[in-house]
Design an enzyme around this catalytic site. Sequence first.
Site, PDB file in Angstrom:
ATOM      1  N   CYS A  52       0.829  -1.210   0.000  1.00  0.00           N
ATOM      2  CA  CYS A  52       0.000   0.000   0.000  1.00  0.00           C
ATOM      3  C   CYS A  52       0.864   1.261   0.000  1.00  0.00           C
ATOM      4  O   CYS A  52       1.509   1.583   1.001  1.00  0.00           O
ATOM      5  CB  CYS A  52      -0.927  -0.029   1.210  1.00  0.00           C
ATOM      6  SG  CYS A  52      -1.827   1.510   1.494  1.00  0.00           S
ATOM      7  N   CYS A 107      -0.100   3.935   2.559  1.00  0.00           N
ATOM      8  CA  CYS A 107       0.277   3.480   3.907  1.00  0.00           C
ATOM      9  C   CYS A 107       1.728   3.856   4.205  1.00  0.00           C
ATOM     10  O   CYS A 107       2.054   4.309   5.312  1.00  0.00           O
ATOM     11  CB  CYS A 107       0.118   1.967   4.035  1.00  0.00           C
ATOM     12  SG  CYS A 107      -1.574   1.373   3.822  1.00  0.00           S
TER      13      CYS A 107
END
Length: 302
Positions: free
Chosen positions: A39, A42
């Site tokens: 991600c 993230c």
Amino acid sequence: MATLGLTTPEKDAVEAFRRDVVEPSMTKLVVIDFWAEWCGPCKALTPILEKVAEAYADKGVVLAKIDTDKNQFIASQFQIRSIPTVYVMFQGQLVADLTSARTESQLKQMIDQLLRQLPIEAGDAAGPDIEPLIAMGEEALVEGDAARALSIFDQIAEMAPDNAAVAAGRVRALMALGEHDAAQAALDTLSEDAAKQPGIEQVRAALALARDAQPVDDLAGLKAEVEANPDDHDARFRLAGGQMAAGDRDGAAESLLRIVATDRTWNDDAARQQLLKLFEAVGLEDPWVSQQRRKLSAILFG
């Protein structure tokens, strides 16, 4: 989260989450970062979260990072649909969603607001090294060494006699040893504030259930007896107790629901009351409980 009826990996995941997130949240503000290695957003947000958590550590803020790929069961329990997702937990309850905050200033502003509203223990108010010791006790419980867990929690209790996480761990250790009276005595000696903590309420319900759930030597025989005489509610109630003692929460719920559906008032509403105890012991926020409560409502009001 309760572990009744879960697979071994799921139980391990729940115990790790309880140890690393829920127990610290009893005195700290725990920021939970749901992320994954693949991600991109993230990877951009996590360093900011780490920086903010470090800056607020002396105010009682800690960061817990949950890799959703490695902890799919935990992520499913929180119904994580996208990442990054950032929640805040205090005393075992989710109190805020910080997902929309993507900058350091936004995060600090939202955390400052929470700190003003909640009774967070700042700095080392809970005592030095208490969280690693709690983790040791929880690990001993997971490994099935209740005697060692009790010894650890006894030592921590001397340092933090009113810590809810310590008290809950100690009661669960006593229950695992079959010392129900001692577990009840431990609950009875808690302060009024500690007794109201969510973790304590859950172990109190679990203890009440353990006292009622009597093991059955021949569970299969009793089940056959009930199938042969479906209207024997006393036998079905004993079957439910045996199923609970054996860790079969689905079977126990089904047996109790069957009694309620057939005779709601049997034995002064004993089946419904026992079902409510089971819900409390598992945890009222658990998705399984929500599912069973819908079944109960359909019987009572359908």
